[in-house]
Scaffold this motif. Structure first.
Motif, PDB file in Angstrom:
ATOM      1  N   CYS A 232      34.001  45.508  26.524  1.00 58.09           N
ATOM      2  CA  CYS A 232      33.784  44.729  28.080  1.00 58.09           C
ATOM      3  C   CYS A 232      31.974  44.211  27.765  1.00 58.09           C
ATOM      4  O   CYS A 232      31.688  43.345  28.928  1.00 58.09           O
ATOM      5  N   GLY A 233      31.168  44.673  27.322  1.00 59.47           N
ATOM      6  CA  GLY A 233      29.741  44.701  28.167  1.00 59.47           C
ATOM      7  C   GLY A 233      29.438  42.894  27.689  1.00 59.47           C
ATOM      8  O   GLY A 233      28.260  42.265  28.104  1.00 59.47           O
ATOM      9  N   TYR A 234      30.040  42.155  26.399  1.00 54.98           N
ATOM     10  CA  TYR A 234      30.054  40.972  26.567  1.00 54.98           C
ATOM     11  C   TYR A 234      31.100  40.012  27.079  1.00 54.98           C
ATOM     12  O   TYR A 234      30.799  38.844  27.651  1.00 54.98           O
ATOM     13  N   LEU A 235      32.333  40.479  27.734  1.00 55.11           N
ATOM     14  CA  LEU A 235      33.237  39.582  28.234  1.00 55.11           C
ATOM     15  C   LEU A 235      33.373  39.978  29.976  1.00 55.11           C
ATOM     16  O   LEU A 235      33.379  40.933  29.950  1.00 55.11           O
ATOM     17  N   ASP A 236      34.113  38.547  30.680  1.00 57.04           N
ATOM     18  CA  ASP A 236      34.147  39.273  32.114  1.00 57.04           C
ATOM     19  C   ASP A 236      35.850  39.312  32.203  1.00 57.04           C
ATOM     20  O   ASP A 236      36.459  38.282  32.404  1.00 57.04           O
ATOM     21  N   TYR A 237      36.258  40.300  33.083  1.00 59.32           N
ATOM     22  CA  TYR A 237      37.170  40.494  33.638  1.00 59.32           C
ATOM     23  C   TYR A 237      37.677  40.946  34.120  1.00 59.32           C
ATOM     24  O   TYR A 237      36.570  42.644  34.233  1.00 59.32           O
ATOM     25  N   LYS A 238      38.521  41.748  34.905  1.00 65.58           N
ATOM     26  CA  LYS A 238      38.685  43.144  35.605  1.00 65.58           C
ATOM     27  C   LYS A 238      40.361  43.671  35.576  1.00 65.58           C
ATOM     28  O   LYS A 238      41.132  43.155  34.750  1.00 65.58           O
ATOM     29  N   MET A 239      40.172  44.978  35.886  1.00 60.40           N
ATOM     30  CA  MET A 239      41.229  45.908  35.693  1.00 60.40           C
ATOM     31  C   MET A 239      41.692  47.007  36.470  1.00 60.40           C
ATOM     32  O   MET A 239      40.480  46.968  37.058  1.00 60.40           O
ATOM     33  N   GLY A 246      47.045  62.142  39.896  1.00 58.02           N
ATOM     34  CA  GLY A 246      46.347  62.012  38.820  1.00 58.02           C
ATOM     35  C   GLY A 246      46.381  61.571  37.458  1.00 58.02           C
ATOM     36  O   GLY A 246      44.957  61.808  36.718  1.00 58.02           O
ATOM     37  N   GLU A 247      47.318  60.885  37.790  1.00 57.19           N
ATOM     38  CA  GLU A 247      48.097  60.314  35.928  1.00 57.19           C
ATOM     39  C   GLU A 247      47.578  58.962  35.792  1.00 57.19           C
ATOM     40  O   GLU A 247      48.917  58.238  36.581  1.00 57.19           O
ATOM     41  N   LEU A 248      47.691  58.142  35.394  1.00 53.94           N
ATOM     42  CA  LEU A 248      47.522  56.857  35.356  1.00 53.94           C
ATOM     43  C   LEU A 248      49.033  56.460  34.677  1.00 53.94           C
ATOM     44  O   LEU A 248      49.973  57.037  33.661  1.00 53.94           O
ATOM     45  N   GLN A 249      49.435  55.585  35.549  1.00 55.09           N
ATOM     46  CA  GLN A 249      50.717  55.279  35.226  1.00 55.09           C
ATOM     47  C   GLN A 249      51.083  53.822  34.883  1.00 55.09           C
ATOM     48  O   GLN A 249      52.566  52.465  34.962  1.00 55.09           O
ATOM     49  N   ALA A 250      50.121  52.646  35.298  1.00 50.06           N
ATOM     50  CA  ALA A 250      50.474  51.244  35.647  1.00 50.06           C
ATOM     51  C   ALA A 250      49.106  50.855  35.424  1.00 50.06           C
ATOM     52  O   ALA A 250      47.841  51.536  35.834  1.00 50.06           O
ATOM     53  N   PHE A 251      49.120  49.567  34.904  1.00 51.81           N
ATOM     54  CA  PHE A 251      47.202  49.140  34.799  1.00 51.81           C
ATOM     55  C   PHE A 251      47.617  47.501  34.307  1.00 51.81           C
ATOM     56  O   PHE A 251      49.096  47.358  33.779  1.00 51.81           O
ATOM     57  N   SER A 252      46.503  46.833  34.863  1.00 46.64           N
ATOM     58  CA  SER A 252      46.742  45.341  34.327  1.00 46.64           C
ATOM     59  C   SER A 252      45.618  45.041  34.405  1.00 46.64           C
ATOM     60  O   SER A 252      44.510  45.965  34.844  1.00 46.64           O
ATOM     61  N   LEU A 253      45.722  43.547  33.299  1.00 43.23           N
ATOM     62  CA  LEU A 253      44.279  42.899  32.919  1.00 43.23           C
ATOM     63  C   LEU A 253      44.240  41.889  34.061  1.00 43.23           C
ATOM     64  O   LEU A 253      45.187  41.523  33.468  1.00 43.23           O
ATOM     65  N   GLY A 254      42.730  40.817  34.245  1.00 40.66           N
ATOM     66  CA  GLY A 254      43.013  39.603  34.677  1.00 40.66           C
ATOM     67  C   GLY A 254      41.729  39.276  34.681  1.00 40.66           C
ATOM     68  O   GLY A 254      41.102  39.945  34.912  1.00 40.66           O
ATOM     69  N   VAL A 255      41.556  38.196  34.866  1.00 45.70           N
ATOM     70  CA  VAL A 255      40.651  36.914  34.753  1.00 45.70           C
ATOM     71  C   VAL A 255      40.605  35.818  36.049  1.00 45.70           C
ATOM     72  O   VAL A 255      41.847  35.478  36.473  1.00 45.70           O
ATOM     73  N   TYR A 256      39.322  35.554  36.575  1.00 50.82           N
ATOM     74  CA  TYR A 256      39.609  35.118  37.871  1.00 50.82           C
ATOM     75  C   TYR A 256      39.078  33.377  37.783  1.00 50.82           C
ATOM     76  O   TYR A 256      37.675  33.555  37.292  1.00 50.82           O
ATOM     77  N   GLY A 257      39.793  32.568  38.139  1.00 50.14           N
ATOM     78  CA  GLY A 257      39.554  31.411  37.748  1.00 50.14           C
ATOM     79  C   GLY A 257      38.178  30.870  39.109  1.00 50.14           C
ATOM     80  O   GLY A 257      39.970  30.331  40.003  1.00 50.14           O
ATOM     81  N   LYS A 258      37.382  30.766  39.481  1.00 49.49           N
ATOM     82  CA  LYS A 258      36.770  29.840  40.662  1.00 49.49           C
ATOM     83  C   LYS A 258      37.417  28.898  41.404  1.00 49.49           C
ATOM     84  O   LYS A 258      37.744  28.563  42.568  1.00 49.49           O
ATOM     85  N   VAL A 259      36.950  27.802  40.755  1.00 46.76           N
ATOM     86  CA  VAL A 259      37.646  26.410  40.457  1.00 46.76           C
ATOM     87  C   VAL A 259      38.413  26.065  40.879  1.00 46.76           C
ATOM     88  O   VAL A 259      38.893  25.737  42.513  1.00 46.76           O
ATOM     89  N   ALA A 263      44.198  33.536  39.654  1.00 46.27           N
ATOM     90  CA  ALA A 263      43.634  35.082  39.519  1.00 46.27           C
ATOM     91  C   ALA A 263      45.175  34.299  38.001  1.00 46.27           C
ATOM     92  O   ALA A 263      46.189  33.666  37.801  1.00 46.27           O
ATOM     93  N   VAL A 264      45.096  35.165  36.802  1.00 52.22           N
ATOM     94  CA  VAL A 264      45.239  35.563  35.376  1.00 52.22           C
ATOM     95  C   VAL A 264      45.663  36.234  35.139  1.00 52.22           C
ATOM     96  O   VAL A 264      44.564  36.982  34.791  1.00 52.22           O
ATOM     97  N   ILE A 265      47.109  37.134  35.367  1.00 55.22           N
ATOM     98  CA  ILE A 265      47.620  38.286  34.900  1.00 55.22           C
ATOM     99  C   ILE A 265      47.687  38.185  33.009  1.00 55.22           C
ATOM    100  O   ILE A 265      48.242  37.974  32.838  1.00 55.22           O
ATOM    101  N   HIS A 266      46.290  38.661  32.369  1.00 57.17           N
ATOM    102  CA  HIS A 266      46.957  38.826  30.904  1.00 57.17           C
ATOM    103  C   HIS A 266      47.693  40.145  30.486  1.00 57.17           C
ATOM    104  O   HIS A 266      48.348  40.077  29.291  1.00 57.17           O
ATOM    105  N   VAL A 267      47.657  40.968  31.252  1.00 59.69           N
ATOM    106  CA  VAL A 267      48.368  42.347  31.063  1.00 59.69           C
ATOM    107  C   VAL A 267      48.851  42.862  32.093  1.00 59.69           C
ATOM    108  O   VAL A 267      48.373  42.940  33.051  1.00 59.69           O
ATOM    109  N   GLU A 268      50.154  43.250  31.862  1.00 62.27           N
ATOM    110  CA  GLU A 268      50.466  43.869  32.812  1.00 62.27           C
ATOM    111  C   GLU A 268      51.201  45.140  33.104  1.00 62.27           C
ATOM    112  O   GLU A 268      52.559  44.853  32.414  1.00 62.27           O
TER     113      GLU A 268
END
Length: 328
Positions: A232-239, A246-259, A263-268
């Protein structure tokens, strides 16, 4: 419509016309395997043309690089993918400016024919690229592939679930809030603090899921997510994630294109046994990480019936068509 030739294209065609035995010179191209350190080098190519498909997001290509055994060749103006599907060489649309697309398509074809000794196969080609290339159907088969159409949504609708079309989603969302009132929270996640927790959740999700895929893409997907988290130190995305007690039960990862304001949702992923959790993570991830997005690309359904039904239930405003191009 055919675009005017660039000087580079004209030179290539002139050389070919002068000698029918002409072979393209690839010495000035850089060839290598994808590595996370390449991110900043490769990113400018993706700003030359916006295809609006998930393949136009560099992070996605890193995520799936092991599945496709991805390498590439590039020069200063274009990038050509070298990939494998079922042991056969394939590529995607060259990453370059619109006016250079035909030139780099010709480069890709020459590389496949002369270096790989294979006919050219282009996977996941976006509709605009197919129209710009304007290929001769006597020389190429061009086939629309519904299984890989991207689903594109109105972002504000997914942030609010307002309107009659989203009545069922809103009911599921309200049921979740009522059942877990005071027990859930959304958190923005970072790879440094949450790597192991995310992967543990995803392994548990994989065990709970009920989705058969003969190509084992789920395994490659989880390994790809792990790769993104590890680099992740090299790549740009949001999670982001939703915690219950207190326990993680849902997760999402995506990227935003400003132009594109997309939003592109790669993982849900969400615990399938918890009613309303999927619309909850969908809504909260957009609200917190991509509040300015006007469009949301939630990728394709891979031809899986359950996934197609789910994606259609969120009411896409259109599908981004994709094609396969095969040299005859």
């Amino acid at each position: 419509m055919r675009l005017p030739m660039t000087h580079q294209q004209a030179a290539v065609q002139a050389a070919a016309a002068a000698d029918s035995r002409w072979v393209m010179n690839f010495e000035h191209f850089i060839k290598k395997e994808m590595e996370p350190q390449d991110y900043d080098i490769l990113l400018p190519y993706f700003k030359m043309r916006y295809s609006h498909t998930c393949e136009n997001i560099l992070v996605s290509n890193f995520m799936w690089k092991d599945y496709y055994r991805t390498n590439y060749i590039r020069d200063d103006h274009g990038l050509i993918w070298l990939m494998e599907v079922d042991g056969q060489p394939v590529t995607m649309v060259p990453v370059c400016a619109k006016q250079d697309l035909k030139h780099y398509f010709d480069v890709a074809e020459a590389y496949f024919n002369e270096v790989l000794h294979s006919k050219l196969t282009v996977c996941l080609a976006d509709k605009e690229a197919v129209e710009l290339l304007d290929l001769d159907h006597e020389k190429y088969d061009i086939l629309a592939v519904r299984d890989y159409y991207d689903y594109v949504y109105d972002a504000e609708k997914l942030r609010t679930f307002s309107g009659k079309a989203y009545h069922k989603k809103k009911n599921h969302l309200n049921a979740f809030k009522k059942a877990y009132e005071g027990r859930y929270e959304y958190q923005s996640l970072s790879c440094g603090c949450h790597h192991d927790e995310i992967m543990a959740f995803l392994r548990k999700w994989e065990a709970l899921r009920d989705l058969e895929d003969p190509f084992h893409r789920d395994e490659y997907e989880l390994n790809g997510i792990d790769y993104l988290l590890s680099n992740c130190g090299y790549l740009d995305y949001k999670m982001g994630g939703i915690y219950i007690d207190g326990e993680l039960q849902a997760f999402s990862l995506g990227v935003y294109g400003k132009v594109e304001k997309m939003a592109v949702i790669h993982v849900e992923k969400a615990n399938p046994d918890i009613r309303g959790l999927y619309p909850m993570i969908c809504q909260q991830f957009l609200c917190h990480e991509f509040p300015d997005a006007e469009l949301v690309n939630r990728e394709d359904d891979m031809g899986l019936e359950g996934l197609r039904k789910s994606k259609m239930s969120y009411n896409p405003i259109y599908l981004e068509e994709k094609y396969e191009i095969r040299q005859k």
